[in-house]
Design an enzyme around this catalytic site. Structure first.
Site, short mmCIF file in Angstrom:
data_model
loop_
_atom_site.label_atom_id
_atom_site.label_comp_id
_atom_site.label_asym_id
_atom_site.label_seq_id
_atom_site.Cartn_x
_atom_site.Cartn_y
_atom_site.Cartn_z
N ASP A 152 0.82 -1.21 0.00
CA ASP A 152 0.00 0.00 0.00
C ASP A 152 0.86 1.26 0.00
O ASP A 152 0.49 2.28 -0.59
CB ASP A 152 -0.93 0.00 1.21
N GLN A 168 5.02 9.82 4.43
CA GLN A 168 6.11 9.80 3.45
C GLN A 168 6.72 11.18 3.21
O GLN A 168 7.92 11.30 2.99
CB GLN A 168 5.62 9.20 2.13
N LEU A 195 -7.16 4.27 12.22
CA LEU A 195 -7.80 3.12 12.87
C LEU A 195 -7.04 2.73 14.14
O LEU A 195 -7.64 2.46 15.18
CB LEU A 195 -7.86 1.94 11.90
N ASP A 255 -0.91 13.90 21.76
CA ASP A 255 0.31 13.47 21.08
C ASP A 255 0.30 13.87 19.61
O ASP A 255 1.33 13.79 18.94
CB ASP A 255 0.47 11.95 21.18
N ASN A 263 -4.03 8.92 2.17
CA ASN A 263 -4.47 8.37 3.46
C ASN A 263 -4.75 9.44 4.49
O ASN A 263 -5.88 9.59 4.95
CB ASN A 263 -3.39 7.42 4.02
N TYR A 304 -3.49 4.55 9.84
CA TYR A 304 -3.06 5.12 11.11
C TYR A 304 -4.25 5.56 11.97
O TYR A 304 -4.28 5.38 13.19
CB TYR A 304 -2.14 6.31 10.82
#
EC number: 2.7.1.23
Length: 297
Positions: free
Chosen positions: A72, A247, A191, A176, A146, A189
């Site tokens: 992915d 990324q 989830l 955080d 995403n 992330y």
């Protein structure tokens, strides 16, 4: 259905299995008389390939289909470029999960042949664009299929920030970090941080606080056309980071503003006709099969 003649191949570097699958795919497409173009980073590790070579950006201009071999993460990187050129993307899974790259290597020839013969379904997935401004001047910009994540970087301290949606103040938080996710990213992330699973067809954005200081802080789902503004507290001592799809990263200073909204151009994602989103969730997330069933259905 579209006829695909010029087909680009993108793959994950550093994996012998990926290179093996790319060789098979290249041979299969060439045998069908199609024009195959390799992304330059892959071409460099395939000596004697005999194919046309292109940069990733030029691939989007030259191809009418791009096939990504990898996980992915590989598809996320390709998606941000191909969405700009409106080029459909098909994924062959050589990663661990495969929410987006859903063709198995052992079924490569059969499934790719079906796509080339027009037997496929096309999905549109929207992306987010994030912009960091400092005293009104843009210092960073990135796209995400995403999620866009505000996080403390290497620091272990909490971040303090304000959240505004469509010009309205929502709350100030110590946490955080904060995840702003598309439906595509809701199984990533977001989830793991406690966010909901959102069907890819939803036109919505989910905002998920990461380990908030206030226990009443919960994920919020808003309209996909919402304009989000995150203001980093000017009183902070650390310099948090903004990451797009994990990324692309850029660093914020206290007082900076992060704006997030939907990009106008969408990713065109191709699936085989037997693709089933709920089956993917069952398989990848370990959901139970039907009552009385000994196996997956």
């Amino acid at each position: 259905m579209e006829q695909f003649r010029n087909i680009g191949i993108i793959g994950r570097l550093g994996s012998a299995q990926v290179l093996d699958t790319i060789r098979r795919l290249k041979r299969f497409l060439s045998d069908r008389g199609l024009n195959v173009i390799l992304e330059e980073t892959i071409a460099d590790v395939l000596p004697g390939h005999g194919m046309q070579v292109s940069s990733r950006k030029s691939l989007g201009e030259a191809c009418d289909l791009v096939i990504v071999v990898g996980g992915d993460g590989s598809l996320l990187g390709a998606a941000r470029v191909m969405a700009h050129h409106k080029v459909p993307v098909l994924g062959i899974n050589r990663g661990s999960l495969g929410f987006l790259t859903d063709i198995r290597p052992d079924e490569l020839e059969v499934k790719v042949a079906e796509v080339l013969e027009g037997q496929y379904m096309m999905e549109s997935r929207f992306l987010l664009e994030a912009e960091v401004r400092r005293q009104g001047e843009r210092i960073g910009q990135g796209d995400a299929l995403n999620d866009v994540v505000l996080h403390p970087g290497k620091s272990t301290r909490m971040i303090e920030f304000e959240l505004h949606i469509d010009g309205q103040f929502v709350c100030s938080q110590k946490a955080d970090g904060l995840i702003v996710s598309t439906p595509t990213g809701s199984t990533a992330y977001a989830l793991s941080a406690g966010g909901p699973i959102m069907h890819p067809k939803l036109d919505a954005i989910v905002i998920v606080p990461m380990y908030p200081h206030t226990l009443s802080s919960r994920p919020i789902v808003v309209d996909g056309n919402s304009e989000l503004k995150i203001v980093v507290s000017p009183n902070m001592q650390i310099y948090p980071q903004v990451s797009c799809d994990g990324q692309n990263h850029f660093t914020c200073a206290p007082g900076d503003t992060v704006k997030v909204n939907k990009k106008p151009r969408k990713l065109r994602l191709i699936h085989p006709l037997d693709h089933n989103y709920y089956e993917v969730c069952r398989t990848k997330l370990g959901w139970g099969s039907r009552l009385g069933s000994s196996g997956e259905q």
